[in-house]
Design a protein around this motif. Structure first.
Motif, PDB file in Angstrom:
ATOM      1  N   ALA A  38       0.895  -1.265  -0.055  1.00 36.39           N
ATOM      2  CA  ALA A  38       0.139   0.029  -0.023  1.00 36.39           C
ATOM      3  C   ALA A  38       0.823   1.275   0.163  1.00 36.39           C
ATOM      4  N   ARG A  39       1.965   1.165   0.436  1.00 33.67           N
ATOM      5  CA  ARG A  39       2.933   2.377   0.699  1.00 33.67           C
ATOM      6  C   ARG A  39       4.358   1.848   0.843  1.00 33.67           C
ATOM      7  N   LEU A  40       5.230   2.659   0.070  1.00 35.99           N
ATOM      8  CA  LEU A  40       6.683   2.188   0.065  1.00 35.99           C
ATOM      9  C   LEU A  40       7.402   3.894   0.299  1.00 35.99           C
ATOM     10  N   PHE A  41       8.273   3.777   1.381  1.00 37.51           N
ATOM     11  CA  PHE A  41       8.845   5.029   1.622  1.00 37.51           C
ATOM     12  C   PHE A  41      10.564   4.550   1.463  1.00 37.51           C
ATOM     13  N   VAL A  42      11.257   5.198   0.724  1.00 38.27           N
ATOM     14  CA  VAL A  42      12.681   4.895   0.359  1.00 38.27           C
ATOM     15  C   VAL A  42      13.638   6.062   0.524  1.00 38.27           C
ATOM     16  N   PRO A  43      13.944   6.557   1.625  1.00 34.51           N
ATOM     17  CA  PRO A  43      14.878   7.728   1.609  1.00 34.51           C
ATOM     18  C   PRO A  43      16.437   7.404   1.310  1.00 34.51           C
ATOM     19  N   LYS A  44      17.093   8.185   0.753  1.00 34.81           N
ATOM     20  CA  LYS A  44      18.480   8.103   0.554  1.00 34.81           C
ATOM     21  C   LYS A  44      19.322   9.411   0.997  1.00 34.81           C
ATOM     22  N   MET A  45      19.278   9.524   2.172  1.00 32.86           N
ATOM     23  CA  MET A  45      20.227  10.755   2.621  1.00 32.86           C
ATOM     24  C   MET A  45      21.376  10.366   3.250  1.00 32.86           C
ATOM     25  N   ASP A  46      21.763   9.380   3.743  1.00 33.40           N
ATOM     26  CA  ASP A  46      22.909   9.055   4.324  1.00 33.40           C
ATOM     27  C   ASP A  46      23.419   9.884   5.413  1.00 33.40           C
ATOM     28  N   GLU A  47      22.528  10.101   6.402  1.00 33.18           N
ATOM     29  CA  GLU A  47      22.823  10.953   7.370  1.00 33.18           C
ATOM     30  C   GLU A  47      24.048  10.556   8.439  1.00 33.18           C
ATOM     31  N   GLY A  49      26.368   8.548   7.271  1.00 34.78           N
ATOM     32  CA  GLY A  49      27.502   8.223   6.393  1.00 34.78           C
ATOM     33  C   GLY A  49      26.948   6.999   5.392  1.00 34.78           C
ATOM     34  N   LYS A  50      27.622   6.739   4.289  1.00 35.59           N
ATOM     35  CA  LYS A  50      27.052   5.763   3.376  1.00 35.59           C
ATOM     36  C   LYS A  50      27.230   4.365   3.787  1.00 35.59           C
ATOM     37  N   SER A  51      26.268   3.572   3.521  1.00 37.00           N
ATOM     38  CA  SER A  51      26.119   2.309   3.899  1.00 37.00           C
ATOM     39  C   SER A  51      25.173   1.563   3.272  1.00 37.00           C
ATOM     40  N   VAL A  52      25.417   0.284   2.883  1.00 33.88           N
ATOM     41  CA  VAL A  52      24.492  -0.586   2.372  1.00 33.88           C
ATOM     42  C   VAL A  52      24.199  -1.876   3.144  1.00 33.88           C
ATOM     43  N   SER A  53      24.420  -1.655   4.200  1.00 34.40           N
ATOM     44  CA  SER A  53      24.243  -2.641   5.359  1.00 34.40           C
ATOM     45  C   SER A  53      23.083  -2.353   6.231  1.00 34.40           C
ATOM     46  N   ILE A  54      22.427  -3.294   6.773  1.00 28.19           N
ATOM     47  CA  ILE A  54      21.124  -3.339   7.495  1.00 28.19           C
ATOM     48  C   ILE A  54      21.673  -3.107   8.814  1.00 28.19           C
ATOM     49  N   ASN A  55      20.908  -2.144   9.747  1.00 30.12           N
ATOM     50  CA  ASN A  55      21.330  -2.173  11.117  1.00 30.12           C
ATOM     51  C   ASN A  55      20.255  -2.728  11.982  1.00 30.12           C
ATOM     52  N   GLU A  56      18.789  -2.474  11.720  1.00 28.23           N
ATOM     53  CA  GLU A  56      17.965  -3.268  12.546  1.00 28.23           C
ATOM     54  C   GLU A  56      16.662  -3.441  11.687  1.00 28.23           C
ATOM     55  N   ILE A  57      15.935  -4.300  11.785  1.00 27.97           N
ATOM     56  CA  ILE A  57      14.647  -4.423  11.484  1.00 27.97           C
ATOM     57  C   ILE A  57      13.688  -4.407  12.558  1.00 27.97           C
ATOM     58  N   GLN A  71       9.829  -1.793   8.838  1.00 29.60           N
ATOM     59  CA  GLN A  71      10.842  -0.703   8.652  1.00 29.60           C
ATOM     60  C   GLN A  71      12.291  -1.361   8.865  1.00 29.60           C
ATOM     61  N   ILE A  72      13.073  -0.954   7.820  1.00 26.24           N
ATOM     62  CA  ILE A  72      14.379  -1.482   7.744  1.00 26.24           C
ATOM     63  C   ILE A  72      15.442  -0.270   7.915  1.00 26.24           C
ATOM     64  N   GLU A  73      16.101  -0.182   9.281  1.00 28.77           N
ATOM     65  CA  GLU A  73      16.790   0.860   9.433  1.00 28.77           C
ATOM     66  C   GLU A  73      18.279   0.413   8.815  1.00 28.77           C
ATOM     67  N   MET A  74      18.832   1.409   8.084  1.00 33.51           N
ATOM     68  CA  MET A  74      20.002   1.106   7.157  1.00 33.51           C
ATOM     69  C   MET A  74      21.075   1.818   8.138  1.00 33.51           C
ATOM     70  N   GLN A  75      22.247   1.374   8.020  1.00 34.57           N
ATOM     71  CA  GLN A  75      23.494   1.702   8.679  1.00 34.57           C
ATOM     72  C   GLN A  75      23.905   3.326   8.312  1.00 34.57           C
ATOM     73  N   SER A  76      23.310   3.585   7.312  1.00 29.51           N
ATOM     74  CA  SER A  76      23.165   5.195   6.897  1.00 29.51           C
ATOM     75  C   SER A  76      22.438   6.119   7.713  1.00 29.51           C
ATOM     76  N   GLY A  77      21.576   5.334   8.275  1.00 31.37           N
ATOM     77  CA  GLY A  77      20.405   6.016   8.955  1.00 31.37           C
ATOM     78  C   GLY A  77      19.167   6.452   8.371  1.00 31.37           C
ATOM     79  N   ASP A  78      19.222   5.876   7.215  1.00 32.71           N
ATOM     80  CA  ASP A  78      17.915   6.041   6.285  1.00 32.71           C
ATOM     81  C   ASP A  78      17.012   4.869   6.926  1.00 32.71           C
ATOM     82  N   VAL A  79      15.605   5.112   6.941  1.00 31.65           N
ATOM     83  CA  VAL A  79      14.765   4.075   7.307  1.00 31.65           C
ATOM     84  C   VAL A  79      13.759   3.635   6.397  1.00 31.65           C
ATOM     85  N   ILE A  80      13.852   2.428   5.545  1.00 26.37           N
ATOM     86  CA  ILE A  80      13.035   1.999   4.711  1.00 26.37           C
ATOM     87  C   ILE A  80      11.524   1.550   5.406  1.00 26.37           C
ATOM     88  N   GLU A  81      10.477   2.083   4.745  1.00 22.45           N
ATOM     89  CA  GLU A  81       9.349   1.546   5.526  1.00 22.45           C
ATOM     90  C   GLU A  81       8.304   1.072   4.371  1.00 22.45           C
TER      91      GLU A  81
END
Length: 94
Positions: A38-47, A49-57, A71-81
């Protein structure tokens, strides 16, 4: 899924399906699939720092309307929802 690598994210608009290709800690390619999205939010701000690794689900968590939120929190600080009817998580993701 901590330290797993996000390889790609594909949104099949017609099927309302999101498929994330991931490499687990053994470098095997596995897939996380969201059905009836129903909804997809994919920010790419790298707050952080750059990372392709997952921090937490976080989730999936069922809302009162029946939609599940993941929610997928990336090690870049971005949260994919992703908000979807259901999710198929890869084996060993706990």
């Amino acid at each position: 899924m901590h330290d797993w690598t996000l390889i790609s994210l594909r949104f099949d608009w017609n099927e309302a399906r999101v498929t994330l290709s991931l490499n687990n800690t053994a470098s095997d390619t596995v897939y996380l699939v969201a059905e009836n999205v129903a909804r997809l939010f994919v920010p790419k701000m790298d707050e952080w720092g750059k990372s392709v690794s997952i921090n937490e689900i976080i989730g999936p968590t069922r809302q009162s309307d029946g939609i599940e939120i993941l929610q997928i929190e990336m090690q870049s600080g971005d949260v994919i929802e992703i908000a979807a009817a259901s999710f198929v998580l890869p084996m060993g993701s706990n």
